[in-house]
Design an enzyme around this catalytic site. Structure first.
Site, mmCIF file in Angstrom:
data_model
loop_
_atom_site.group_PDB
_atom_site.id
_atom_site.type_symbol
_atom_site.label_atom_id
_atom_site.label_comp_id
_atom_site.label_asym_id
_atom_site.label_seq_id
_atom_site.Cartn_x
_atom_site.Cartn_y
_atom_site.Cartn_z
ATOM 1 N N TYR A 144 16.872 22.482 81.419
ATOM 2 C CA TYR A 144 15.878 21.446 81.096
ATOM 3 C C TYR A 144 15.619 20.561 82.314
ATOM 4 C CZ TYR A 144 13.718 17.578 78.470
ATOM 5 O OH TYR A 144 12.867 16.600 78.006
ATOM 6 N N LYS A 148 12.244 20.740 84.564
ATOM 7 C CA LYS A 148 11.326 19.594 84.642
ATOM 8 C C LYS A 148 11.160 19.124 86.087
ATOM 9 C CE LYS A 148 10.263 18.547 80.265
ATOM 10 N NZ LYS A 148 8.902 18.319 79.750
ATOM 11 N N ARG A 185 19.496 15.172 68.274
ATOM 12 C CA ARG A 185 19.400 13.979 69.120
ATOM 13 C C ARG A 185 20.074 12.815 68.406
ATOM 14 N NH1 ARG A 185 13.392 14.355 71.860
ATOM 15 N NH2 ARG A 185 12.792 15.601 70.068
ATOM 16 N N SER A 188 18.142 10.756 65.420
ATOM 17 C CA SER A 188 17.966 11.523 64.183
ATOM 18 C C SER A 188 19.321 11.873 63.564
ATOM 19 C CB SER A 188 17.127 12.774 64.432
ATOM 20 O OG SER A 188 17.517 13.418 65.623
ATOM 21 N N PHE A 190 22.223 10.209 63.764
ATOM 22 C CA PHE A 190 22.874 9.037 63.159
ATOM 23 C C PHE A 190 22.164 8.629 61.867
ATOM 24 C CE2 PHE A 190 25.091 7.034 67.165
ATOM 25 C CZ PHE A 190 25.850 8.194 67.293
ATOM 26 N N GLN A 208 28.756 5.235 76.691
ATOM 27 C CA GLN A 208 27.573 5.657 77.455
ATOM 28 C C GLN A 208 26.340 4.963 76.867
ATOM 29 O OE1 GLN A 208 29.240 7.560 75.260
ATOM 30 N NE2 GLN A 208 28.061 9.282 74.465
ATOM 31 N N GLN A 275 24.830 6.520 81.848
ATOM 32 C CA GLN A 275 23.956 5.358 81.657
ATOM 33 C C GLN A 275 22.510 5.768 81.921
ATOM 34 O OE1 GLN A 275 25.191 2.519 84.632
ATOM 35 N NE2 GLN A 275 24.949 3.959 86.310
ATOM 36 N N ARG A 276 21.609 5.044 81.281
ATOM 37 C CA ARG A 276 20.196 5.331 81.523
ATOM 38 C C ARG A 276 19.345 4.151 81.095
ATOM 39 N NH1 ARG A 276 18.767 10.291 78.806
ATOM 40 N NH2 ARG A 276 19.660 11.723 80.304
HETATM 41 P P1 NAD Z 1 9.499 18.490 70.518
HETATM 42 O O1 NAD Z 1 10.509 19.569 70.641
HETATM 43 O O2 NAD Z 1 9.304 17.861 69.180
HETATM 44 O O3 NAD Z 1 8.065 18.995 71.013
HETATM 45 C C1 NAD Z 1 7.886 20.015 71.929
HETATM 46 C C2 NAD Z 1 6.757 20.908 71.442
HETATM 47 O O4 NAD Z 1 6.522 21.949 72.393
HETATM 48 C C3 NAD Z 1 7.082 21.605 70.121
HETATM 49 O O5 NAD Z 1 5.989 21.504 69.250
HETATM 50 C C4 NAD Z 1 7.338 23.056 70.524
HETATM 51 O O6 NAD Z 1 7.070 23.987 69.490
HETATM 52 C C5 NAD Z 1 6.410 23.185 71.719
HETATM 53 N N1 NAD Z 1 6.791 24.256 72.630
HETATM 54 C C6 NAD Z 1 8.034 24.497 73.157
HETATM 55 N N2 NAD Z 1 7.985 25.574 73.963
HETATM 56 C C7 NAD Z 1 6.693 25.998 73.964
HETATM 57 C C8 NAD Z 1 6.018 27.080 74.606
HETATM 58 N N3 NAD Z 1 6.661 27.923 75.419
HETATM 59 N N4 NAD Z 1 4.685 27.249 74.358
HETATM 60 C C9 NAD Z 1 4.027 26.400 73.533
HETATM 61 N N5 NAD Z 1 4.617 25.371 72.899
HETATM 62 C C10 NAD Z 1 5.939 25.179 73.115
HETATM 63 O O7 NAD Z 1 9.869 17.385 71.607
HETATM 64 P P2 NAD Z 1 9.241 15.953 71.917
HETATM 65 O O8 NAD Z 1 10.314 14.970 71.798
HETATM 66 O O9 NAD Z 1 7.990 15.766 71.153
HETATM 67 O O10 NAD Z 1 8.913 16.102 73.464
HETATM 68 C C11 NAD Z 1 7.597 16.356 73.925
HETATM 69 C C12 NAD Z 1 7.606 16.397 75.450
HETATM 70 O O11 NAD Z 1 8.063 15.137 75.960
HETATM 71 C C13 NAD Z 1 8.544 17.461 76.023
HETATM 72 O O12 NAD Z 1 7.941 18.038 77.146
HETATM 73 C C14 NAD Z 1 9.761 16.676 76.414
HETATM 74 O O13 NAD Z 1 10.446 17.279 77.485
HETATM 75 C C15 NAD Z 1 9.145 15.343 76.834
HETATM 76 N N6 NAD Z 1 10.143 14.264 76.713
HETATM 77 C C16 NAD Z 1 10.516 13.795 75.479
HETATM 78 C C17 NAD Z 1 11.483 12.800 75.397
HETATM 79 C C18 NAD Z 1 11.932 12.234 74.071
HETATM 80 O O14 NAD Z 1 12.850 11.404 74.057
HETATM 81 N N7 NAD Z 1 11.349 12.578 72.952
HETATM 82 C C19 NAD Z 1 12.074 12.295 76.560
HETATM 83 C C20 NAD Z 1 11.672 12.816 77.784
HETATM 84 C C21 NAD Z 1 10.697 13.786 77.853
HETATM 85 N N1 UDP Z 2 25.253 11.588 70.926
HETATM 86 C C1 UDP Z 2 26.277 11.201 70.079
HETATM 87 N N2 UDP Z 2 26.302 11.719 68.821
HETATM 88 C C2 UDP Z 2 25.349 12.578 68.360
HETATM 89 C C3 UDP Z 2 24.300 12.950 69.223
HETATM 90 C C4 UDP Z 2 24.285 12.448 70.520
HETATM 91 O O1 UDP Z 2 27.159 10.418 70.443
HETATM 92 O O2 UDP Z 2 25.433 12.983 67.179
HETATM 93 C C5 UDP Z 2 25.207 11.013 72.282
HETATM 94 C C6 UDP Z 2 25.063 12.018 73.408
HETATM 95 O O3 UDP Z 2 26.330 12.517 73.792
HETATM 96 C C7 UDP Z 2 24.410 11.176 74.477
HETATM 97 C C8 UDP Z 2 23.534 10.202 73.686
HETATM 98 O O4 UDP Z 2 24.060 10.193 72.365
HETATM 99 O O5 UDP Z 2 25.380 10.435 75.179
HETATM 100 C C9 UDP Z 2 22.061 10.613 73.631
HETATM 101 O O6 UDP Z 2 21.998 11.941 73.223
HETATM 102 P P1 UDP Z 2 20.623 12.706 72.976
HETATM 103 O O7 UDP Z 2 20.953 14.136 72.763
HETATM 104 O O8 UDP Z 2 19.836 12.005 71.915
HETATM 105 O O9 UDP Z 2 19.779 12.498 74.318
HETATM 106 P P2 UDP Z 2 20.112 12.713 75.878
HETATM 107 O O10 UDP Z 2 21.582 12.946 76.057
HETATM 108 O O11 UDP Z 2 19.301 13.885 76.265
HETATM 109 O O12 UDP Z 2 19.689 11.439 76.478
#
Ligand code: NAD
Ligand code: UDP
Length: 309
Positions: A144, A148, A185, A188, A190, A208, A275-276
């Site tokens: 991932y 990206k 994630r 969702s 929690f 974290q 951290q983020r």
């Molecule tokens: P999501 O998984 O709900 O949405 C992703 C969508 O892309 C889905 O509908 C999936 O079916 C589609 N998809 C995946 N692979 C595909 C492919 N090969 N061809 C066509 N469609 C495809 O995730 P999201 O949270 O809605 O994220 C949307 C975008 O934002 C992603 O690119 C993700 O990396 C980026 N993003 C999201 C977050 C977040 O916290 N939600 C954070 C950083 C970046």
């Molecule tokens: N996490 C957690 N319990 C869960 C799911 C995630 O403690 O049931 C933690 C995970 O280890 C990370 C943070 O929550 O430190 C955020 O996780 P998420 O997968 O939502 O996003 P990302 O790590 O990609 O930021």
């Protein structure tokens, strides 16, 4: 009226984006292969004559005439993007090549939904866009993160080499209604655990941190970026700078749901960033954007949604 292509439009963020773009009076074409997206996210849009749905995998070339492209196709939750790591890399890399080729041929402006994951486990805090990141290239999250990062490279190379009008935003953890309940994630997980009075699973010590942005704020930032002057290519961080430990998030979810859940600790996944937090100076200055929905308020709306499914 603009014609706008949204890849990944049936996903969590994509469906909110399609909805908002239609509300603003645009024609929207959603391309999605439904890997993590769901029909029910967009079912309410299907009767709208200005909305079109195409089932397609962006790793294969496709032709759609549009004025603007939002490239969101890519699974975003660790369990989904690690399920088929090679396909995740292909989606970011080949998907970007296909989308950028399309933008080049049709003269469309194209926005890439990049991520805070390009910063990896950051050594600089909060993270400004100038920071190059600290990413493991061979770990479980690399499909991932590096996918990206390569997508960002492609966007800037198509811009420099072919003059494609690009917009790159780096999205920090975003949550809200229509998140997939089983996507693993933290928000969702929690909320689902709390609503079922099941154990809340904190990975590691829970010290974290993450910065959580409500989806409506994020979509406004994304649209503001697309509307900005062509000279603004980004990358620009879009996220909420409010920073919370995972322990704090768990306690807040328990309080807001009135749950009887207990907190348990499980093993921390590898390469989990400590951290983020986004530095959003650029978004404020260049886009006149900043988030307005605090975590408590956004969680209340999200909990209401999860109660209905
Ligand atoms: P999501 O998984 O709900 O949405 C992703 C969508 O892309 C889905 O509908 C999936 O079916 C589609 N998809 C995946 N692979 C595909 C492919 N090969 N061809 C066509 N469609 C495809 O995730 P999201 O949270 O809605 O994220 C949307 C975008 O934002 C992603 O690119 C993700 O990396 C980026 N993003 C999201 C977050 C977040 O916290 N939600 C954070 C950083 C970046
Ligand atoms: N996490 C957690 N319990 C869960 C799911 C995630 O403690 O049931 C933690 C995970 O280890 C990370 C943070 O929550 O430190 C955020 O996780 P998420 O997968 O939502 O996003 P990302 O790590 O990609 O930021």
């Amino acid at each position: 009226m603009k014609r706008i292509l949204v890849t990944g439009g049936a996903g969590f963020l994509g469906s909110h984006l399609c909805e908002k773009l239609l509300e603003l009076g645009n024609e929207v074409i959603c391309v999605d292969n439904f890997f993590t997206g769901q029909k029910k996210n967009i079912v309410h849009l299907l009767d709208n004559p200005f909305f079109e749905l195409i089932r397609h995998d962006v790793t294969n070339p496709f032709q759609v005439e549009s004025d603007e492209i939002y490239n969101l196709a890519c699974p975003a939750s660790p369990i989904h993007y690690q399920f088929d790591a090679i396909q995740t890399v292909k989606t970011s890399v080949m998907g970007s090549i296909n989308v950028l080729g399309l933008a080049k041929r049709t003269n469309a402006k194209v926005l890439q939904a990049s991520t805070s994951e390009v910063y990896g486990d950051p050594a600089i805090h909060p993270q400004p866009e100038e920071y190059w990141g600290n990413v493991n290239p061979i770990g479980l999250r690399s499909c991932y993160d590096e996918g990206k990062r390569c997508a960002e490279t492609l966007f800037f190379d198509y811009h420099r080499q072919n003059g494609v009008a690009i917009k790159v935003i780096r999205i920090f953890n975003t949550y809200g209604p229509r998140m997939h309940p089983n996507d693993g994630r933290v928000v969702s997980n929690f909320i689902m655990q709390a609503l079922r009075n099941e154990d809340i699973t904190i990975y590691g010590s829970g010290e974290q941190t993450r910065s959580f942005c409500y989806c409506d704020d994020l979509i406004d930032g994304m649209i503001a970026m697309m509307a900005s002057d062509d000279s603004i290519t980004g990358p620009i961080n879009i996220g909420n700078p409010g920073e919370f430990s995972i322990n704090e998030l768990a306690e807040l979810v328990i309080e807001l749901t009135g749950s009887k859940s207990r907190i348990i600790h499980q093993e921390l996944p590898s390469d989990d960033p400590k951290q983020r937090r986004p530095d959003i100076t650029k978004a404020k200055e260049l886009l006149d954007w900043e988030p307005i929905i605090p975590l408590r308020e956004g969680l209340i709306k999200t909990i209401e949604y999860f109660k209905t499914i």
